[in-house]
Design an enzyme around this catalytic site. Structure first.
Site, PDB file in Angstrom:
ATOM      1  N   GLU A 104      -0.037   5.107  14.278  1.00 38.20           N
ATOM      2  CA  GLU A 104       0.406   6.246  13.476  1.00 38.20           C
ATOM      3  C   GLU A 104       0.260   7.555  14.240  1.00 38.20           C
ATOM      4  O   GLU A 104       1.165   8.400  14.221  1.00 38.20           O
ATOM      5  CB  GLU A 104      -0.389   6.306  12.173  1.00 38.20           C
TER       6      GLU A 104
ATOM      7  N   HIS B 283      -2.015   7.664   6.830  1.00 37.97           N
ATOM      8  CA  HIS B 283      -2.378   6.386   6.223  1.00 37.97           C
ATOM      9  C   HIS B 283      -3.783   6.003   6.684  1.00 37.97           C
ATOM     10  O   HIS B 283      -4.612   5.602   5.872  1.00 37.97           O
ATOM     11  CB  HIS B 283      -1.350   5.323   6.618  1.00 37.97           C
TER      12      HIS B 283
ATOM     13  N   HIS C 114      -9.712   2.227   0.797  1.00 37.97           N
ATOM     14  CA  HIS C 114      -8.269   2.018   0.692  1.00 37.97           C
ATOM     15  C   HIS C 114      -7.932   1.504  -0.703  1.00 37.97           C
ATOM     16  O   HIS C 114      -8.268   0.381  -1.055  1.00 37.97           O
ATOM     17  CB  HIS C 114      -7.825   1.025   1.760  1.00 37.97           C
TER      18      HIS C 114
ATOM     19  N   LYS D 271      -9.176   8.219   3.453  1.00 36.92           N
ATOM     20  CA  LYS D 271      -9.679   6.858   3.218  1.00 36.92           C
ATOM     21  C   LYS D 271     -11.071   6.667   3.803  1.00 36.92           C
ATOM     22  O   LYS D 271     -11.776   5.731   3.437  1.00 36.92           O
ATOM     23  CB  LYS D 271      -8.716   5.828   3.817  1.00 36.92           C
TER      24      LYS D 271
ATOM     25  N   PHE E 192       1.819  -3.657   3.905  1.00 39.36           N
ATOM     26  CA  PHE E 192       2.169  -4.983   4.409  1.00 39.36           C
ATOM     27  C   PHE E 192       3.641  -5.253   4.106  1.00 39.36           C
ATOM     28  O   PHE E 192       4.134  -4.950   3.021  1.00 39.36           O
ATOM     29  CB  PHE E 192       1.320  -6.060   3.728  1.00 39.36           C
TER      30      PHE E 192
ATOM     31  N   CYS F  97       0.808  -1.224   0.000  1.00 39.30           N
ATOM     32  CA  CYS F  97       0.000   0.000   0.000  1.00 39.30           C
ATOM     33  C   CYS F  97       0.838   1.270   0.000  1.00 39.30           C
ATOM     34  O   CYS F  97       0.288   2.373  -0.067  1.00 39.30           O
ATOM     35  CB  CYS F  97      -0.953  -0.016   1.187  1.00 39.30           C
TER      36      CYS F  97
END
Length: 424
Positions: free
Chosen positions: A323, A312, A349, A344, A410, A172
């Site tokens: 985060e 994110h 996403h 998002k 990931f 991502c």
């Protein structure tokens, strides 16, 4: 070393909340939600039955492309071409399908990002093989349609760009990495113009099923429109989205010489690794701290200069708090003076394309002096410091000079893009 300055001169977007840049920004500004029941296939047996799909999509209305050629491409490549075409037109480098004849094509490149590339093509071909009693009758375009690097290949062929041409894959964080790479190549003098961004077409049986198996996605099937709720106490996972974002990055003097409109300036790019787990974020947030500090160090930008961070913020229980805690550790008291939001909550996403459309959101924050909101906030989570401005539910006007865009993937991949308002 005399590093070049890098500016943004063109934008293109295809998203679940708008099929072009203008519609995308208007949707962000008004807090539009892109989620709904999956229409592309029968999702009744899936744990998650909704996603953020592109609406009113017609390839041949959005892109001038031969139907025979289009059949040789996976949809993620179609998305890449649509966004790139809009960005090229917006930049003034393309008029009536003709590339500016003064452009040095040897110093014009394409650096793209995609996390899973042609997963639709892979799924179709493998299922077809299984249905044919395992007789190998594969489409001759199977591999050229599936491979992720084919998207920048198609973009370069469309415009004749002969400079660097490759794809970044970091889950991502992929298109964020593509933007940082483009920034670095231009400031080193290796290119004058680069089309960068990312595209993804993951709303397939394989994509949905795979992320459900990871237990990464929201299963709020009774309320898809409110399922993506970053920072909310009842968040339960991300909502899958699709689409593409493209930015034209250009060396400043090159842009000025041709009278280009300048949206903003890229002044830093950070990269780091969590070095911790395949899918889970590092609990202490060290990798996230490092990536933001790395971006800030590029231009020796003081932390007090940052006005907005597009996080994110995927709406997962562990990711959101990790985060935000990392932001507090890096920015200290200034963390409570800046705006933070997760777009998002509106787009879902977009995986490898997330960094591109979120960088565009940051460009518009600079352009419009407006912070897009984090929608779908209902229940405060006591884990988040109440002094933080997470821009809940409504866009906020404020002075915006410098912004940071974070994307993570990931495998522990972290990327931050640092931009500021162009002031000559």
């Amino acid at each position: 070393m005399n590093l070049k300055r890098v500016v943004v001169t063109g934008l293109g977007a295809l998203t679940p909340i708008g099929n072009n840049v203008k519609a995308y920004w208007e949707a962000l500004e008004t807090g539009k939600n892109g989620a709904g029941p999956v229409t592309r296939f029968d999702a009744q047996h899936f744990r998650t039955k909704f996603a953020c799909e592109i609406k009113d999509y017609d390839l041949h209305q959005l892109l001038d492309i031969d139907k025979k050629e289009a059949r040789k491409m996976d949809p993620f490549a179609h998305y890449a071409l649509i966004a790139s075409e809009e960005a090229m037109q917006d930049s003034g480098l393309l008029q009536n399908r003709i590339v500016d004849p003064s452009l040095n094509l040897d110093k014009a490149g394409v650096i793209w990002g995609s996390g899973i590339g042609g997963i639709q093509t892979f799924q179709e071909e493998v299922l077809g093989f299984a249905a044919s009693n395992r007789i190998p009758r594969f489409n001759p375009f199977f591999i050229p349609k599936m491979i992720s690097d084919i998207a920048p290949g198609h973009i370069s062929m469309r415009y004749g760009f002969r400079g660097m041409n490759f794809l970044t894959v970091s889950a991502c964080a992929s298109s964020g990495n593509a933007i940082v790479d483009s920034f670095n190549y231009i400031r080193l003098g290796k290119a004058n113009v680069i089309i960068t961004g990312g595209s993804e077409y993951p709303i397939t049986e394989a994509g949905m099923g795979g992320f459900n198996a990871c237990r990464a996605m929201s299963e709020r099937n009774d309320s898809p429109f409110t399922a993506s709720r970053p920072f909310d106490k009842e968040r339960d996972g991300f909502v899958l989205g699709e689409g593409a974002g493209a930015l034209i990055l250009e060396e400043l003097e090159h842009a000025k010489a041709r009278g280009a409109k300048i949206y903003g300036e890229v002044i830093g790019g950070g990269l780091s690794a969590d070095a911790y787990h395949v899918t889970a974020p590092r609990p202490d947030g060290m990798g996230i701290q490092l990536v933001m500090l790395d971006a800030l160090s590029d231009n020796q930008t003081p932390i007090t200069d940052i006005d907005y961070i597009n996080v994110h913020g995927t709406s997962t229980p562990l990711g959101d708090i990790g985060e935000v805690n990392a932001i507090i550790k890096v920015f200290g008291e200034h963390a409570f003076k800046l705006n933070i939001s997760s777009t998002k909550s509106m787009t879902g996403h977009l995986l490898g394309a997330a960094g591109a459309i979120e960088a565009i959101a940051c460009v518009f924050a600079l352009e419009k002096q407006m912070i897009p909101p984090t929608i779908n906030h209902f229940v405060d989570d006591e884990e988040f410091d109440k002094r933080l401005n997470l821009t809940f539910n409504v866009a906020q006007k404020r002075k915006v000079e410098t912004v940071l865009s974070n994307t993570f993937g990931f495998g522990g991949h972290n990327c931050s893009v640092l931009m500021r308002k162009y002031n000559g």
